[in-house]
Design a protein around this motif. Structure first.
Motif: not given
Length: 342
Positions: A194, A228, A187, A196, A190-191
């Motif tokens: 950006n 992302v 997470k 994955l 990703r946050d």
């Protein structure tokens, strides 16, 4: 292998099997790769583990045991049969098995687990709580009346207990552990970046630079995955202190539960614990600085045994040797007839 008894740590991420008198003889990831159409198991253990996230069409990889509970009866039975057969070779004799379970397991979950083990080749099964096994595996004598605080942080759960004279005075299971740390890292990437990534990359980052406290000399690594927005390959640099910030909320929840356990413990047992060490075991006990974090929060010394990920399996082996002591607390072997296995 006539007369051999097995101690099995049924972890979310790995299965460790010990043989009485021989120690730990098997330590394999508890993953299964199977054909989704026929439900035939293709691989168990390391090969299935490395296949996760890389599965070809028609093949799926799962963990049939999560948090000490069976989530797929057939696949769990096939996986355990494979591991037990690997240990026993071509022995005609079915072994007695002492297996670990989370201290919060329900009677239904325990019956299903016993059923799976007997279907996988066990003659009879005795289930023992993980923190109790962890304490034995870390060197605590089951006959010692002195109180000891044991914490086992695995992949699926964190189990803790105050152990005295081969029994638990207080116990608690927290549904926060290594897998939750991996999800937090996924997470975060990703946050914040950006990016994955899959669970294998997150686990690798946790093992390489993850920490529970800030490092004076920070370390870095590179996280690889896909962007992302574009879906194209992307690589970003990640520091150990960034991962520390990412994991801090989860670690604080574990520490809070440890403090709550002390509040429920009798003053005499607290005094015993204060005179010794708090024992920390499990695969996640190898996270950098987690012993320092807990020690500072409680103002107590924390001891991590060698190979903390194998402590529970070693404890199951010791429990088999000391079963006369444990028998007075209701730890007995269950047979096929007693649990009405399939």
């Amino acid at each position: 292998m006539f007369g051999y008894d097995l101690g099995i740590d049924l972890g979310t991420s790995s299965v460790a099997i010990s043989v009485v008198g021989k120690g730990v003889v098997l330590d394999e990831p508890s993953y299964v790769a199977y054909d989704t159409e026929s439900e035939k198991v293709l691989y168990c253990g390391k090969r299935a583990y490395f296949l996760q996230g890389r599965e070809p069409n028609g093949i799926s990889v799962i963990q049939p045991i999560l948090g000490g509970a069976v989530c797929d009866y057939s696949l769990a039975q096939q996986m355990l049969r494979h591991f037990i057969s690997k240990v026993l070779k071509k022995s005609m004799f079915r072994p007695r098995v002492a297996a670990s379970v989370p201290s919060s397991s329900t009677d239904v979950e325990k019956r299903i687990l016993i059923s799976v083990l007997i279907s996988a080749g066990a003659r009879s099964v005795c289930l023992i709580e993980e923190p109790l096994c962890a304490a034995f595996g870390a060197g605590v004598d089951p006959s010692d009346p002195t109180g000891v605080f044991a914490i086992d942080i695995g992949a699926g759960t964190t189990d803790m207990a105050v152990v005295s004279q081969g029994s638990m005075s207080q116990c608690e299971t927290v549904k926060i552990a290594g897998n939750d740390f991996d999800e937090a890292i996924v997470k975060f990437l990703r946050d914040e970046h950006n990016l994955l990534t899959g669970p294998r990359m997150a686990e690798e980052i946790k093992k390489n630079i993850g920490s529970a406290v800030y490092r004076a000399a920070d370390v870095v690594t590179y996280a690889k995955g896909s962007d992302v927005q574009t879906g194209l390959p992307k690589t970003v640099e990640i520091s150990g202190n960034d991962i520390c910030d990412c994991l801090k909320p989860l670690l604080n929840k574990i520490v809070d539960e440890i403090k709550n356990m002390f509040e429920r413990t009798s003053p005499q047992l607290v005094a015993d614990i204060t005179n010794g060490n708090l024992i920390l075991t499990g695969g996640t006990a190898q996270l950098y600085g987690i012993d320092t974090l807990i020690s500072k929060a409680l103002d107590l010394p924390v001891a991590i045994p060698s190979n903390p990920n194998l402590a529970v399996s070693k404890g199951c082996e010791i429990a088999l040797k000391k079963l006369r002591i444990l028998d007075q607390y209701g730890y007995t072997f269950k047979t096929k007839e007693e649990v009405r296995t399939r």
